[in-house]
Motif scaffolding. Structure first.
Motif, PDB file in Angstrom:
ATOM      1  N   GLU A 197       0.889  -1.226   0.024  1.00 26.24           N
ATOM      2  CA  GLU A 197      -0.054  -0.013   0.078  1.00 26.24           C
ATOM      3  C   GLU A 197       0.904   1.248  -0.042  1.00 26.24           C
ATOM      4  O   GLU A 197       1.742   1.560   0.806  1.00 26.24           O
ATOM      5  N   ALA A 198       0.569   2.115  -1.065  1.00 29.08           N
ATOM      6  CA  ALA A 198       1.394   3.344  -1.123  1.00 29.08           C
ATOM      7  C   ALA A 198       1.253   4.412   0.150  1.00 29.08           C
ATOM      8  O   ALA A 198       2.068   4.949   0.609  1.00 29.08           O
ATOM      9  N   GLN A 199       0.017   4.226   0.422  1.00 26.96           N
ATOM     10  CA  GLN A 199      -0.575   5.308   1.559  1.00 26.96           C
ATOM     11  C   GLN A 199       0.173   4.655   3.204  1.00 26.96           C
ATOM     12  O   GLN A 199       0.611   3.666   3.116  1.00 26.96           O
ATOM     13  N   THR A 225       2.613  -0.874   4.409  1.00 25.41           N
ATOM     14  CA  THR A 225       2.167   0.373   4.125  1.00 25.41           C
ATOM     15  C   THR A 225       3.183   1.466   3.865  1.00 25.41           C
ATOM     16  O   THR A 225       4.522   0.772   4.250  1.00 25.41           O
ATOM     17  N   HIS A 254       4.348   1.823   1.026  1.00 25.06           N
ATOM     18  CA  HIS A 254       5.133   1.200  -0.021  1.00 25.06           C
ATOM     19  C   HIS A 254       4.876   1.284  -1.565  1.00 25.06           C
ATOM     20  O   HIS A 254       3.699   0.647  -1.670  1.00 25.06           O
ATOM     21  N   ARG A 255       5.034   2.522  -2.280  1.00 19.16           N
ATOM     22  CA  ARG A 255       4.634   2.619  -3.587  1.00 19.16           C
ATOM     23  C   ARG A 255       5.171   1.706  -4.514  1.00 19.16           C
ATOM     24  O   ARG A 255       6.583   1.573  -4.666  1.00 19.16           O
ATOM     25  N   ASP A 315       6.583   1.086  -8.073  1.00 16.78           N
ATOM     26  CA  ASP A 315       6.691   2.075  -9.519  1.00 16.78           C
ATOM     27  C   ASP A 315       7.095   1.257 -10.598  1.00 16.78           C
ATOM     28  O   ASP A 315       7.241   1.693 -11.650  1.00 16.78           O
ATOM     29  N   THR A 333      -6.276  -1.551  -8.164  1.00 24.49           N
ATOM     30  CA  THR A 333      -5.908   0.129  -8.657  1.00 24.49           C
ATOM     31  C   THR A 333      -6.726   0.578  -9.675  1.00 24.49           C
ATOM     32  O   THR A 333      -7.403  -0.361 -10.409  1.00 24.49           O
ATOM     33  N   GLU A 386      -3.182   3.452 -12.863  1.00 25.79           N
ATOM     34  CA  GLU A 386      -2.046   2.880 -12.289  1.00 25.79           C
ATOM     35  C   GLU A 386      -1.738   1.661 -12.738  1.00 25.79           C
ATOM     36  O   GLU A 386      -0.159   1.455 -12.691  1.00 25.79           O
TER      37      GLU A 386
END
Length: 489
Positions: free
Chosen positions: A31-33, A236, A238-239, A241, A256, A260
């Motif tokens: 989860e990016a947030q 969390t 953890h984006r 890319d 997503t 995304e």
């Protein structure tokens, strides 16, 4: 690397992760947030002690969704509180349509339109599990519920046409239906909007529109606890890319938006598929305004103080006009405002005697305009004196929605325009809407069937495919949730 990796920790991604973990697979959620939960998070947005739901606030599907019925939120410590009135729809002059949990109470309130309301909803309420199973299917393999399906289809065709004006004689009942239909952020007479109105309207009288004690965060927290109990992991902050980070997993699920997925997978997606995803349309948007209040909202209409959710727009004609203005890229003179007052059942959301108040208003996609003044005016229209109760407010314009949830492109909280085509074919027209051309990679967000809402069903449907095709597990996900051991073909 885990056998199954889920990118995104909204209810759909967590649903898929729970099912994979129940199947005995190793699972990791990224989860990016900094806070997991996607559209079901809760935070102190205004003042200390005031707990606000970031996006989803009331949960008709928490009791009704096949996923949540099998998962059993109550057994996992989530207390779902049910307002006496599922939703209220105030009109000018101090009156409001009240959708009581008890259908007959609503019928009695509507006077000579009560019988027409009963005729519209009673057959659906009587068979509400069938209605939910039809609406929450993958829209490719709907369950065979001929009688209920026919009843739903007849009402859908009627309410999506000018014939809907012939059912009721007064303004209240049609306004109530239009208020629920506008949840889809499109014309209240569009087929997807009417479908949503019939489904959510049915659930208003079959269990109610529940509110979790302490905030919507309780729902993802329960799912995360189950994933971790089964040995899975939720990371969390953890984006992701680059898809290369995920390539060693046997299966990857993207909770997503298509945008995304394109960003992360890049050229690994064939150009034709990538171009098709690029044509996926995002719809009209929401400006979210949260309030900390010194007391309860002073509604002019009796009974509105009992409702967990309110639709603030006025008559059906006014709702149609407001949504038409937004659809043409302009701001509505009097916007549709959805409001939730959790304090009617949950006193834990604010310091004693005070209240949190949640609103969002429909606006054109991508706008950065703060329309909190128009929201306050619209609440004040139906609750004179509201302005005097405001201790603090927190505004999230549509353009800033993606900062806390990348799925909400331009502030589209439905993760894709709710057109008829995009309801049936999300994110694009193919028999398996969850699979992608990358082997073992699936899309499981609200951009896939059956669409938006906190119900976990895109995650369930995607998990069903990956269990069979990647791991040879033939046990149905609902049986896994109920405790069945995984069986292999």
């Amino acid at each position: 690397m885990a056998e199954v990796v889920v990118v995104g920790s909204g209810p759909n991604g967590l649903a898929a992760a729970v099912i994979a973990a129940r199947a005995g697979l190793s699972v990791r959620v990224l989860e990016a947030q900094e806070q997991a939960g996607g559209g079901s998070r809760t935070a102190e947005l205004t003042l200390p002690g005031f707990q606000h739901d970031i996006c989803a606030g009331a949960h008709p599907m928490a009791l009704a969704s096949p996923f949540f019925r099998a998962f059993d939120l109550a057994a996992h410590g989530v207390e779902l509180l049910t307002p006496t009135v599922s939703y209220a729809h105030p009109l000018d002059g101090g009156v409001a349509g009240l959708a009581w949990r008890n259908l007959e109470s609503t019928v009695a309130d509507l006077g000579h339109d009560g019988r027409a309301w009963r005729a519209l909803f009673a057959p659906l309420v009587e068979h509400w599990p069938d209605v939910v199973e039809l609406a929450m299917s993958d829209l490719r393999h709907p369950p065979l519920r001929v009688r209920t399906g026919l009843a739903f289809a007849i009402r859908l065709l009627e309410q999506a046409s000018p014939l809907s004006d012939n059912r009721f004689r007064d303004d209240v009942a049609p306004a109530m239906i239009s208020g629920v239909a506008a949840h889809a952020i499109t014309s209240p007479r569009a087929f997807p909007a009417v479908g949503a109105a019939l489904l959510l309207g049915t659930l208003a009288h079959a269990g109610g529109w529940v509110i979790p004690r302490g905030g919507s965060q309780a729902i993802p927290n329960a799912m995360i606890a189950e994933i971790e109990r089964l040995g899975g992991e939720v990371r969390t902050g953890h984006r992701v890319d680059d898809f290369a980070e995920l390539a060693t997993a046997r299966a990857v699920l993207f909770d997503t938006s298509p945008a995304e997925l394109q960003r992360i997978a890049g050229d690994r997606l064939p150009s034709r598929y990538r171009d098709s995803l690029g044509r996926f349309r995002y719809g009209n948007a929401a400006c979210k305004v949260d309030f900390a209040l010194s007391g309860p909202v002073p509604w002019a209409a009796p009974g509105a103080d009992l409702a967990g959710t309110l639709h603030l727009v006025g008559t059906r004609a006014q709702a149609m006009h407001a949504e038409h203005q937004v659809a043409t890229g302009t701001f509505a003179d009097r916007p549709y405002v959805l409001a939730i007052q959790p304090g009617v059942v949950d006193p834990t959301r604010a310091p004693e005697g005070q209240h949190t108040f949640y609103t969002y208003a429909h606006v054109p996609n991508g706008t950065d305009r703060d329309i909190s003044d128009q929201v306050i005016d619209q609440v004040e229209r139906f609750a004179p004196g509201f302005r005097d109760l405001i201790l603090a407010k927190h505004v999230t314009p549509a353009a800033f929605m993606p900062a806390h949830n990348a799925n909400y492109v331009g502030g589209d909280i439905s993760a894709g325009a709710m057109t008829t085509r995009q309801t049936l074919f999300r994110p694009l027209a193919r028999w398996n809407p969850y699979s992608t051309p990358i082997p073992g990679t699936y899309l499981c967000s609200s951009s896939t069937p059956p669409g938006p809402g906190v119900h976990g069903m895109p995650g369930l449907h995607a998990a069903h495919h990956l269990l069979r095709t990647r791991f040879g597990i033939v046990t149905h996900p609902l049986d896994l949730l109920r405790g069945a051991a995984p069986a292999y073909r």
